[in-house]
Scaffold this motif. Sequence first.
Motif, PDB file in Angstrom:
ATOM      1  N   CYS A  45       1.994   3.121   6.713  1.00  0.00           N
ATOM      2  CA  CYS A  45       0.615   3.637   6.797  1.00  0.00           C
ATOM      3  C   CYS A  45      -0.051   3.239   8.119  1.00  0.00           C
ATOM      4  CB  CYS A  45      -0.206   3.088   5.630  1.00  0.00           C
ATOM      5  SG  CYS A  45      -1.932   3.594   5.710  1.00  0.00           S
ATOM      6  N   CYS A  67       2.924   8.661   4.397  1.00  0.00           N
ATOM      7  CA  CYS A  67       3.509   7.841   3.333  1.00  0.00           C
ATOM      8  C   CYS A  67       4.307   8.669   2.324  1.00  0.00           C
ATOM      9  CB  CYS A  67       2.395   7.098   2.596  1.00  0.00           C
ATOM     10  SG  CYS A  67       1.075   8.200   2.042  1.00  0.00           S
ATOM     11  N   CYS A  76      -7.914   5.418   4.077  1.00  0.00           N
ATOM     12  CA  CYS A  76      -6.913   6.495   4.035  1.00  0.00           C
ATOM     13  C   CYS A  76      -7.438   7.732   4.760  1.00  0.00           C
ATOM     14  CB  CYS A  76      -6.569   6.848   2.591  1.00  0.00           C
ATOM     15  SG  CYS A  76      -5.418   8.238   2.475  1.00  0.00           S
ATOM     16  N   CYS A 130      -3.220  11.387   6.120  1.00  0.00           N
ATOM     17  CA  CYS A 130      -2.255  11.944   7.075  1.00  0.00           C
ATOM     18  C   CYS A 130      -0.941  12.360   6.409  1.00  0.00           C
ATOM     19  CB  CYS A 130      -1.966  10.921   8.168  1.00  0.00           C
ATOM     20  SG  CYS A 130      -1.144   9.428   7.560  1.00  0.00           S
ATOM     21  N   GLY A 131      -0.619  11.742   5.292  1.00  0.00           N
ATOM     22  CA  GLY A 131       0.594  12.120   4.558  1.00  0.00           C
ATOM     23  C   GLY A 131       1.873  11.458   5.042  1.00  0.00           C
TER      24      GLY A 131
END
Length: 407
Positions: free
Chosen positions: A78, A23, A17, A20-21
């Motif tokens: 993602c 999702c 992960c 990045c946001g």
Amino acid sequence: MGWVTDSAPTRAELSACVQCGLCLPECPTFRLTGKETFSPRGRLMAMSAVADGVVQVDAAFEAIMDSCLQCRACEVVCPSLVPFGRAMEGARTELTAQLPSSQRKARHLVVGKVLASPALLRMATLGVKAGQKMRIGKLLPATLRSGFQGIRPIMPVAVEAGSTYPALGERIGRAGFLTGCVMDVWFSEVHAASIALLQRAGYDVVIPPAQTCCGALAAHDGDMKDARKLAQKNVVAFANVDVVVVDSAGCGAHMKEYENFTQDGEAFSKRVFDINELIAIAIGSGRIPTSATERGDVAVQDPCHLRHAQRIVDQPRSMLRAAGYNPVEIDPDGRCCGAAGIYSLLQPVLSQQLGAAKADQVRVSKAKVVASANPGCEMQLRSYLGSGYEVVHPVELLWRAVQEDDR
Ligand code: SF4
Ligand code: SF4
């Protein structure tokens, strides 16, 4: 203390992960609450904090994990391919090991033992049947009512363990059919339609008697011991078939990932197909004919474990078109309906909001028939739509059309 089991989220899973946001807008619980801790990124950060020993597996961690629907909408968008569903199952396994509350133990008894035992399931079913006759649904608390009212009237079991249903026409293979736990006794019409269509598609359909519950609910709830046991039992039971066919999206998604539960799982999972996949192929090859009769609009509800986990989108629509129906899109993002296994019982507030929103999407479409390929979603939809709507599996609509056209 960090993690204590061999199923915990791994460093590789968590470090994938990049925060990045992307999702966040896809996550139903983040959209409803606006809270970072109710987002995929927030949940992964909480897991990393435990892995680093910064926080403990405690009640706060439990609340963050248990509010996740395990819908896997986050995985689809993602860019780092974070295996969120696997990591969440690992986090739930840790909760079971480190925070064995009486509620969690009771849940494990139901999902790991009752669903795997035909005798216990029959007893539970008799209770549901009696309740349906006495119309007790209206008397139940709201948390139980939605699930109960959405159950179909229970029919006699249509499929005999150990039976073989022969291929019609040219034979192309031997299909082992998963009867499952609740599917077998609560959704027997779906099984009957699936088997009849598979016969037309050229499969000898066998019902291995040693099969058991797929183990999805146990795995999602962090009961890794039972999930492994059930997976291994099914790997042995389905050893002598060309393909394993599943007509419940949640069960199929789980069986396609048996490599996480048993060492023989990888080869097994390659032979697993959702019924929508095989029947769409049979339509494409002309083994199942396309109807010339126009039968009207059907709203399509995409179960998360079909759309996000198995990435199956076109096939149910192809089946509906072949049956003469016009598939109507209600939600291009395929947002979760809030059923999510036993989520509707454990997180009733969020589940009710999602169920009501999904029912509104159907109402706006004006379609009076809804196609859903997963039992939990079907029950949730029926419960929130109320009377005046028919909610069925796509195979039932296709089989109905094939029979009508045969007459
Ligand atoms: S999209 Fe993937 S990488 Fe980005 S925050 Fe979400 S989980 Fe992390
Ligand atoms: S699985 Fe669904 S509810 Fe859970 S974090 Fe991902 S998008 Fe949100």
